[in-house]
Design an enzyme around this catalytic site. Structure first.
Site: not given
Ligand code: ZN
Length: 256
Positions: A27, A122, A155, A158
């Site tokens: 922060t 995370h 992507c 792909c």
């Molecule tokens: Zn991909």
């Protein structure tokens, strides 16, 4: 302040320090705690934007990416603060075993801590993953795709679904990082928890693991945490400034 001297002494005496950081640590860099009032969760519903819904609904993916676009625009210009540089200094002094962080802003690395010494529980906002082929893209590149009109980016190799490399609600915690954090916490000699309210699993258990394994524990947080009674020292001050003063003092002591 007496506590500053005491923690500086602990740093001088220790060889393997684990620094654990949470939202409060960033922060002071202007990165909001996204879960607090006024954050993105006021605009978006975290329960709706869970991982299962992301996988199954194009509409949810659109919302998810709108939310992450807002977050990215907030954090991409953020600069490390005095606290981040103090942690980097511990690394330069040969004292830092690793950083375990709940933050996804990448500020420890920006401040100079090597990537392999930062365990991000995370995930990270700095990267985007293809859920089909595993290709990883810099967040800024995907931001450009969005600015060019892709509301749900895909992507390049792909056409699979892309998702920020952060952990969504309902998504599994990264196993390697979680396990590695437990191992490092159990083998350090000093555990510094800074800017975390220490209530979210598995974050909350790391200081306990460290303490049970014989490490000394210092908790820096503006407000009390449920683990304060385990700590050798609790400091309820701004974490960045305080840690910075402590590390500077530890350096003086080492050079004396
Ligand atoms: Zn991909």
């Amino acid at each position: 302040m007496e506590q500053i001297e005491a923690v500086a002494d602990m740093i001088v005496e220790s060889k393997k320090i684990v620094v654990f950081t949470g939202a409060g640590f960033s922060t002071e860099s202007g990165v909001p705690d996204f879960r607090s009032p006024g954050g993105v969760w006021d605009t978006f519903d975290p329960n709706e934007l869970n991982y299962q819904n992301f996988l199954s609904s194009e509409e949810i993916r659109g919302k998810y990416w709108r939310m992450h676009k807002m977050m990215w625009e907030t954090i991409r210009e953020a600069k490390p603060n005095a606290g981040h540089y103090a942690v980097t200094e511990l690394h330069n002094m040969g004292k830092l075993d690793c950083v375990v962080t709940q933050n996804t802003d990448g500020l420890h690395q920006k401040a100079g801590v090597p990537d392999d010494k930062v365990l991000e529980l995370h995930g990270t906002m700095q990267w985007v993953d293809c859920l089909e082929c595993g290709q990883r893209y810099p967040r800024g590149d995907v931001h450009d795709k969005m600015l060019a009109g892709e509301s749900v980016p895909r992507c390049d190799s792909c056409s699979g679904l892309l998702k920020p490399a952060t952990v969504a609600f309902g998504q599994m915690m990264p196993q390697r990082e979680t396990r590695e954090s437990e191992v490092r916490s159990s083998s350090c000699d000093l555990f510094l928890a800074a800017g975390s309210s220490l209530v979210v699993y598995p974050a909350a258990q790391m200081p306990v693991i460290a303490k049970r394994s014989g490490a000394r524990l210092v908790i820096f947080n503006l407000t009390p945490t449920p683990h304060d009674h385990h700590a050798d020292i609790v400091i309820n001050e701004k974490t960045g400034e305080t840690l910075s003063r402590i590390v500077a003092r530890a350096k003086e002591k080492l050079q004396a």
